[in-house]
Design a protein around this motif. Structure first.
Motif, PDB file in Angstrom:
ATOM      1  N   LYS A 172      -9.094  -7.927  -1.761  1.00  0.00           N
ATOM      2  CA  LYS A 172      -8.967  -6.776  -0.889  1.00  0.00           C
ATOM      3  C   LYS A 172      -8.292  -7.174   0.416  1.00  0.00           C
ATOM      4  O   LYS A 172      -7.373  -6.534   0.862  1.00  0.00           O
ATOM      5  CB  LYS A 172     -10.335  -6.149  -0.601  1.00  0.00           C
ATOM      6  N   GLY A 229      -2.768   6.603   1.882  1.00  0.00           N
ATOM      7  CA  GLY A 229      -3.523   7.686   1.254  1.00  0.00           C
ATOM      8  C   GLY A 229      -4.080   7.285  -0.099  1.00  0.00           C
ATOM      9  O   GLY A 229      -4.959   7.961  -0.630  1.00  0.00           O
ATOM     10  N   GLU A 230      -3.593   6.208  -0.654  1.00  0.00           N
ATOM     11  CA  GLU A 230      -4.081   5.765  -1.969  1.00  0.00           C
ATOM     12  C   GLU A 230      -4.748   4.401  -1.911  1.00  0.00           C
ATOM     13  O   GLU A 230      -5.646   4.110  -2.688  1.00  0.00           O
ATOM     14  CB  GLU A 230      -2.941   5.727  -2.986  1.00  0.00           C
ATOM     15  N   GLY A 231      -4.270   3.537  -1.007  1.00  0.00           N
ATOM     16  CA  GLY A 231      -4.911   2.234  -0.866  1.00  0.00           C
ATOM     17  C   GLY A 231      -3.941   1.089  -1.087  1.00  0.00           C
ATOM     18  O   GLY A 231      -2.727   1.285  -1.175  1.00  0.00           O
ATOM     19  N   GLU A 232      -4.524  -0.112  -1.144  1.00  0.00           N
ATOM     20  CA  GLU A 232      -3.725  -1.336  -1.225  1.00  0.00           C
ATOM     21  C   GLU A 232      -3.868  -2.001  -2.587  1.00  0.00           C
ATOM     22  O   GLU A 232      -4.885  -1.859  -3.254  1.00  0.00           O
ATOM     23  CB  GLU A 232      -4.206  -2.340  -0.159  1.00  0.00           C
ATOM     24  N   VAL A 251      -0.916   0.683 -13.579  1.00  0.00           N
ATOM     25  CA  VAL A 251      -2.212   0.628 -14.258  1.00  0.00           C
ATOM     26  C   VAL A 251      -3.258   1.459 -13.525  1.00  0.00           C
ATOM     27  O   VAL A 251      -3.838   2.379 -14.067  1.00  0.00           O
ATOM     28  CB  VAL A 251      -2.738  -0.821 -14.385  1.00  0.00           C
ATOM     29  N   GLY A 252      -3.484   1.110 -12.246  1.00  0.00           N
ATOM     30  CA  GLY A 252      -4.567   1.755 -11.499  1.00  0.00           C
ATOM     31  C   GLY A 252      -4.038   2.801 -10.531  1.00  0.00           C
ATOM     32  O   GLY A 252      -2.905   3.269 -10.641  1.00  0.00           O
ATOM     33  N   ARG A 253      -4.909   3.136  -9.573  1.00  0.00           N
ATOM     34  CA  ARG A 253      -4.599   4.217  -8.638  1.00  0.00           C
ATOM     35  C   ARG A 253      -3.387   3.893  -7.762  1.00  0.00           C
ATOM     36  O   ARG A 253      -2.481   4.706  -7.607  1.00  0.00           O
ATOM     37  CB  ARG A 253      -5.830   4.461  -7.758  1.00  0.00           C
ATOM     38  N   GLU A 273      -4.905 -15.085 -10.242  1.00  0.00           N
ATOM     39  CA  GLU A 273      -4.775 -13.715  -9.734  1.00  0.00           C
ATOM     40  C   GLU A 273      -6.107 -13.002  -9.731  1.00  0.00           C
ATOM     41  O   GLU A 273      -6.260 -11.982 -10.384  1.00  0.00           O
ATOM     42  CB  GLU A 273      -3.757 -12.955 -10.583  1.00  0.00           C
ATOM     43  N   ASN A 274      -7.095 -13.524  -9.039  1.00  0.00           N
ATOM     44  CA  ASN A 274      -8.366 -12.808  -8.939  1.00  0.00           C
ATOM     45  C   ASN A 274      -8.216 -11.574  -8.067  1.00  0.00           C
ATOM     46  O   ASN A 274      -7.302 -11.480  -7.254  1.00  0.00           O
ATOM     47  CB  ASN A 274      -9.448 -13.726  -8.360  1.00  0.00           C
ATOM     48  N   ARG A 275      -9.153 -10.640  -8.258  1.00  0.00           N
ATOM     49  CA  ARG A 275      -9.101  -9.411  -7.479  1.00  0.00           C
ATOM     50  C   ARG A 275      -9.295  -9.709  -5.991  1.00  0.00           C
ATOM     51  O   ARG A 275     -10.102 -10.552  -5.624  1.00  0.00           O
ATOM     52  CB  ARG A 275     -10.201  -8.466  -7.951  1.00  0.00           C
ATOM     53  N   THR A 317      -0.096   3.478  -9.714  1.00  0.00           N
ATOM     54  CA  THR A 317       0.381   4.791 -10.154  1.00  0.00           C
ATOM     55  C   THR A 317       1.081   5.500  -9.000  1.00  0.00           C
ATOM     56  O   THR A 317       2.162   6.070  -9.158  1.00  0.00           O
ATOM     57  CB  THR A 317      -0.792   5.641 -10.680  1.00  0.00           C
ATOM     58  N   SER A 328       0.800  -1.227   0.000  1.00  0.00           N
ATOM     59  CA  SER A 328       0.000   0.000   0.000  1.00  0.00           C
ATOM     60  C   SER A 328       0.825   1.267   0.000  1.00  0.00           C
ATOM     61  O   SER A 328       1.938   1.311   0.514  1.00  0.00           O
ATOM     62  CB  SER A 328      -0.978   0.023   1.178  1.00  0.00           C
ATOM     63  N   VAL A 329       0.221   2.273  -0.620  1.00  0.00           N
ATOM     64  CA  VAL A 329       0.711   3.637  -0.494  1.00  0.00           C
ATOM     65  C   VAL A 329      -0.301   4.315   0.419  1.00  0.00           C
ATOM     66  O   VAL A 329      -1.498   4.333   0.103  1.00  0.00           O
ATOM     67  CB  VAL A 329       0.737   4.346  -1.865  1.00  0.00           C
TER      68      VAL A 329
END
Lengths: 338, 278, 267
Positions: B243, B53-56, B78-80, B239-241, B83, B50-51
C-alpha cells in the motif's frame, strides 16, 4: 530533565481548566459500558476507577481515518490539494496510561523509518501527554514483563501519580511538560525529600522472562504451535485496532461527485484480505500464519529492524479478543517450548 | 517544508499501447516540468500508480532509466484500480508516487554474460533492465532472453520482441505453453524452465535474472542450479501486496525482510533465507 | 471429567470425527473455544454455564471445514446456528456430529440434523433480559432519539469486523464490504461508512439471525450491535410467524413470497 512537583487534588481540576483555555484537552471518559479518550472541558468529566480505556491513545497520532490529500476532478484533468500540516491541532491528553505513552516510542519508530512521515511527526509534536500512573491493574496487564511499569515515565511529558491523600506527585519530564507548568506555575508545589512514588503504584507481576524472547520466538516459526491458533483465531481486527502500537494501514480513495480525498485507514494483519494478491495467491494463507505474523512482527521483526518492540503489555488485545487469544500466554508458551 | 510522502506526482498518459488481451502499457509524462527535472530512478524500482477516486496500485517501472522524461508501466486489468486505468485515454491524468525499492545491480554485472528469463506479465520489470543493459550494450558480454507466455496472443511487447529478435547482439528464445501456439508460430513450444534446460545457457561468468509467476520461478531455479549457476548470480523480483511502498503499511514483509525497502530485487541466495511467505 | 470428554475421546478414537469443537478453560476464569484433535485434547474439553458462546461459525471456517467430519459441543445458540446453516445448504447430514448439552447437563449426541430439530422442538427461544430491557428502551424512544442513539454508537465503531467474524451466518466468501467494483459500502470507519455497514449486515441477517447475540459480545468497543438483527428477528416473527434456526426446511422468510403474506406494512 525530570523535575518533581506536587499537584494537590484541588489544583488538578484547576489545571485542566487552565489548559483548556488555550488548547483542546482530552481524557478517558465513560460512555455506557465504554471508556474512551474524549474531548473534555473539565476534570469532572474524567472517568475514574477503571484499569485502562477500551481504545488506546494511538488515535491522537494515528487516527483511524487520516486524510492524506484531496483532489478535484474536472474536464481538464485533476487538481490535487495537499494537506496543510498547520491545521493539525495542539492537544493535551490527560490521564493517558503509562503503557499507552510508552507505545508512542514504538509508533515513532515505525513512522520515522525512512522516509519520515510528516503527518505523524506533526501530530506527535503537537500532542502533550499528561500520564497517570496506574494504581490498579488486572490479570491481563503485563507491562512489567516487557520492561515497562505502572509508573513508567516513557512517552509522557508529565506523569502524575495519585497518592493516598488524593494529591498527585507530578514528574515534569520534557519541555512540553514544562510548558504546561508555566501555564499555571502556582498550582505546582515544590517538594522536599522522596515522595515514594512506588508505594502508590499497582502491582503487576512478571508473567514471563523476556531475556531471550526474540530468539525463542524465531525458533517457533515453523512449529505446529500455530495450528491451534489457526483454528481458534477468527480473523477479525479487534486486537490490532485496540493495540496502542499496531500501525498497519490501508490507503483508499473516498469520492463524492467530483471531489474526494485519499485517506489512510487502520488495517490489520489478521484480516485475510490484508496480503491477498489479485491473482488469488495469498502469502499468509492461513489464520495461523496471520497470527504468527502478529507475534513475529511485534517481538522479532520490529526489534530487529527498528530496535523497539511492538508491544508494551497493555493487555487490550487479550481482554478484547472474542475467542481469548491471549498474547502473554502465547509468548509464555513459545518461551517454554523453545 | 518536507514533501507529503503520500502525495503523488500528477502525470499525463502520453501514450497507450495495447500489448495483449487486457494488458496495456502507459507512457506517463510529468505535468510539472520541475518535477520531471528532479525525478530519477534506477532499473528494478517500482511505484504506486493511481486513478484519483479509485485508489493506488503497485507496479514496477517498466521503462529503462537510460531514457529520460517519462516512465512506462505495463499492467493487466484485474482489480478496481487497473480497471479504472484501463478506462483512461491518452491525455488523462494519473497519480504516480515513487520510485521505491532497490535496484538491479547492473554495474556489478559489467563484463558478464546476462541471461534474462521471464514469463507472461512479468516481462515488464525485466524489460526495464534489458533495455538499460542494451542501452549500455558494450558493458556486457552475451545477452540472452528467454520469454514465454500461455499463448502467442499473451506475449507482451510484441514489437520489441521483434526488435530483439532482429538484433545480432541479442539471443532471443520465445516460447508458448503447449496448445498456445498458432500455425505461424516459429518459436519454441513448452514451459519456460523446459526451454531453458534445452538451450542450456552457460553459467560461466553469467548472471541470470528470472521474473515470472511464483510457479515459474520455483521451477526455473533448480534448472539454473543444475546448469551450474550459483544462487548469488540468480536474481529475481518479488511482488507482494503493498500500500505505502516505504515500509510502514505492514503488508509486504517476508519475515523481517520488507519487499518495498529491501527488495523488490533479490538473489536466489537471499530468497533461500526467507520464510515461504511470498 | 464428564461425559463430554468421553464422547469426544470416543469419536476421535473411532474416526467418526477428526476434530471436536468445544470449550476449554480460558484466561483468568473465562472459557474459550477449544479444539480436540486427540485424546489429550479431548480430556481438556469442558462444559458449564460459562459456555454461552455460539461456536457454529467454526463449522465453515477455512482452517477447520476441511477436517469434516466434525463434532461440536453445542448449547442452544450453537444448535440454532447449525440448523440455520443446514437450511442454507452450508452443512449437510453427515458433516457434523452435534453434542447438545441440555438443561439437565445430559449430552445428547445428534448424528443426523433431524435429531437436532427434535431437541430444538422442546425449546422456546428467549433473548437475554438485559437485551430485552435495552430493546424496550429503544422501542420507547422517538425515531429521532433512536437515530441519535445509533449515530452516537456508530461513532465508536472501528470496523474491525469482529461482529461479522463471530457470526455463525456471516459465511459469505466475499462480504459486501469487500466488493469494490463498485464500492457499495465506504471502507472508512466514519459514521456514514459504519452506518451503511451495520444496516447492510442487519438487513442481510433479517430472517436468518438466530439471536445468539455473538456480534455484540464480540464488539471490542461494546456497541450493542446485536440488537439490530435481534429486533429484526422479533419483527419477522410478529409479521410472518417464522423463527430462524429451529427447522431445516425453513425458507428464507424475506426472500420468499407466499400468497397469504401480510401486506399491511406497504404504505
Amino acid at each position: 530533565m525530570s523535575k518533581i512537583k506536587k499537584l494537590s487534588k484541588e489544583s488538578f481540576p484547576l489545571l485542566i481548566k487552565k489548559i483548556s483555555e488555550t488548547q483542546h484537552v482530552y481524557g478517558p471518559v465513560s460512555q455506557g459500558k465504554r471508556i474512551s479518550y474524549q474531548r473534555i472541558s473539565s476534570a469532572d468529566e474524567l472517568a475514574s476507577d477503571f484499569i485502562i480505556p477500551d481504545m488506546s491513545a494511538k488515535s491522537f497520532v494515528f487516527p483511524k481515518i487520516e486524510k492524506l490529500f484531496s483532489y478535484t476532478k474536472n474536464k481538464d484533468g485533476v487538481e490535487v490539494q495537499d494537506i496543510n500540516l498547520d491545521n493539525i491541532p495542539h492537544r493535551v491528553v490527560v490521564g493517558i496510561r503509562p503503557c499507552d505513552a510508552a507505545g508512542m516510542e514504538s509508533l515513532k519508530a515505525i513512522f520515522s523509518w525512512d522516509p519520515s512521515d510528516p503527518i505523524f511527526e506533526t501530530r506527535l509534536k503537537r500532542t502533550t501527554f499528561i500520564g497517570l500512573a496506574c494504581n490498579q491493574a488486572d490479570d491481563y496487564c503485563f507491562c512489567t514483563s516487557l520492561g515497562g511499569s505502572p509508573g513508567d515515565t516513557k512517552g509522557s511529558d508529565i506523569l502524575l501519580t495519585k497518592t493516598d491523600t488524593g494529591d498527585y506527585i507530578a514528574e515534569i519530564l520534557t519541555s512540553k511538560g514544562e510548558k504546561i507548568v508555566t501555564l499555571a506555575p502556582d498550582l505546582f508545589q515544590d517538594v522536599e525529600g522522596d515522595l515514594q512514588k512506588e508505594k502508590f503504584l499497582a502491582n503487576v507481576p512478571k508473567r514471563f522472562d523476556n531475556s531471550d524472547l526474540q530468539n525463542k520466538i524465531n525458533a517457533a516459526f515453523n512449529t505446529d504451535v500455530f495450528d491451534e491458533y489457526a483454528m481458534r483465531c477468527m480473523g477479525c481486527s479487534a486486537c490490532a485496532f485496540v493495540c496502542p502500537i499496531c500501525a498497519c494501514f490501508d490507503i483508499q480513495d473516498e469520492t463524492k461527485g467530483s471531489k474526494g480525498q485519499r485517506v489512510r485507514l487502520w488495517d490489520s494483519c489478521g484480516a485475510k484480505l490484508f496480503t491477498l494478491h489479485t491473482s488469488g495467491h495469498n502469502p499468509r494463507e492461513t489464520q495461523g500464519a496471520r497470527w504468527r505474523q502478529r507475534l513475529m512482527h511485534k517481538f522479532s521483526y520490529m526489534p530487529e529492524r527498528l530496535e523497539v518492540r511492538g508491544c508494551v503489555g497493555c493487555g487490550r488485545c487479550s481482554r478484547r479478543c472474542p475467542v481469548d487469544m491471549n498474547i502473554a500466554e502465547s509468548l509464555n508458551q513459545l518461551i517454554i517450548d523453545n | 517544508m518536507e514533501r507529503n510522502i503520500y502525495l503523488p506526482y500528477r502525470m499525463k498518459v502520453a501514450k497507450i499501447t495495447e500489448e495483449a488481451p487486457a494488458v496495456r502499457t502507459f507512457r506517463l509524462e510529468f505535468l510539472d516540468p520541475a518535477e520531471a527535472e528532479n525525478f530519477s530512478f534506477k532499473t528494478g524500482q517500482f511505484a504506486e500508480y493511481s486513478v484519483f477516486g479509485e485508489g493506488e496500485s503497485t507496479f514496477c517501472i517498466a521503462s529503462p532509466h537510460t531514457r529520460k522524461g517519462y516512465v512506462e508501466c505495463t499492467f493487466r486489468q484485474v482489480g478496481r484500480v487497473t480497471t479504472a486505468l484501463s478506462n483512461l485515454e491518452e491525455g488523462d491524468t494519473v497519480g504516480f508516487r515513487g520510485p521505491y525499492g532497490n535496484t538491479f545491480p547492473i554495474d556489478e554485472w559489467k563484463g558478464k554474460n546476462l541471461v534474462f528469463i521471464a514469463g507472461g506479465i512479468a516481462l515488464p520489470p525485466m524489460r526495464s533492465v534489458i533495455w538499460t543493459c542494451l542501452d549500455n550494450r558494450k558493458d556486457y558480454k552475451d545477452i540472452s532472453i528467454f520469454y514465454g507466455a500461455k499463448t502467442v496472443n499473451d506475449l507482451v511487447y510484441k514489437h520489441e520482441l521483434k526488435e530483439w529478435e532482429e538484433r545480432p547482439d541479442v539471443n532471443l528464445y520465445q516460447t508458448v505453453d503447449p496448445g498456445g501456439e498458432t500455425p505461424e508460430w516459429k518459436g519454441e513450444v513448452g514451459f519456460v524452465p523446459t526451454i531453458v534446460e534445452k538451450i542450456a545457457p552457460s553459467a560461466e561468468n553469467t548472471i541470470a535474472v528470472v521474473c515470472g509467476p511464483p510457479i515459474m520461478i520455483k521451477n526455473t531455479f533448480p534448472v539454473l542450479q543444475k546448469l551450474g549457476f550459483k544462487d548469488e548470480n540468480i536474481y529475481t523480483t518479488l511482488e507482494n501486496r503493498m500500500k505505502c511502498g516505504f515500509g510502514k503499511c505492514g503488508r509486504c514483509n517476508v519475515g523481517k525482510t520488507y519487499v518495498c525497502k529491501d527488495g523488490p530485487v533479490f538473489t536466489a541466495a537471499q530468497l533461500a533465507e526467507l520464510p515461504n511467505e511470498y | 471429567m464428564g461425559a463430554i470428554n468421553e464422547i469426544a475421546a470416543r469419536l476421535l478414537e473411532t474416526g467418526e470425527a477428526k476434530v471436536v469443537i468445544g470449550y476449554g478453560e480460558g484466561s483468568f476464569g473465562s472459557v474459550r473455544p477449544a479444539f480436540a484433535r486427540n485424546q489429550e485434547e479431548a480430556e481438556k474439553l469442558i462444559y458449564d454455564k460459562r459456555c454461552t458462546q455460539n461456536l457454529a461459525m467454526y463449522v465453515y471456517k477455512k482452517e477447520i471445514s476441511p477436517l469434516r467430519k466434525l463434532a461440536i459441543v453445542a448449547n442452544v445458540s450453537t444448535l440454532r446456528g447449525i440448523i440455520r446453516l443446514a437450511s442454507e445448504n452450508q452443512i449437510k447430514n453427515g458433516d457434523i456430529i452435534t453434542l447438545y448439552i441440555n438443561e439437565l447437563g445430559e449430552v445428547i449426541e445428534c448424528k443426523a440434523l433431524s435429531e437436532i430439530e427434535i431437541c430444538l422442538a422442546e425449546i422456546t427461544p428467549e433473548i437475554k433480559p438485559e437485551d430485552k430491557e435495552l430493546i424496550d428502551k429503544l422501542d420507547a424512544m422517538t425515531p429521532q432519539e433512536r437515530w441519535n442513539f445509533w449515530i452516537s454508537e456508530m461513532e465508536s465503531c472501528i470496523k474491525c469486523y469482529a461482529c461479522r467474524q463471530a457470526c455463525p451466518l456471516c459465511y459469505c466468501t466475499q462480504c459486501a464490504v469487500e466488493v469494490n467494483q463498485p464500492q457499495w459500502i465506504p471502507v472508512a470507519a466514519n459514521t456514514s461508512g459504519n452506518l451503511e455497514w451495520h444496516i447492510t449486515r442487519a438487513m442481510h441477517l433479517s430472517g436468518r439471525c438466530v439471536e445468539c447475540g455473538q456480534c455484540g459480545e464480540a464488539c471490542p468497543v461494546n456497541i450493542p450491535i446485536h440488537l439490530l438483527p435481534i429486533k429484526l428477528a422479533e419483527e419477522i416473527k410478529n409479521i410472518y410467524g417464522t423463527v430462524s434456526g429451529m427447522k431445516i426446511q425453513e425458507s428464507n422468510t424475506l426472500s420468499t413470497f407466499k400468497p397469504d403474506d401480510k401486506e399491511n406494512f406497504i404504505g
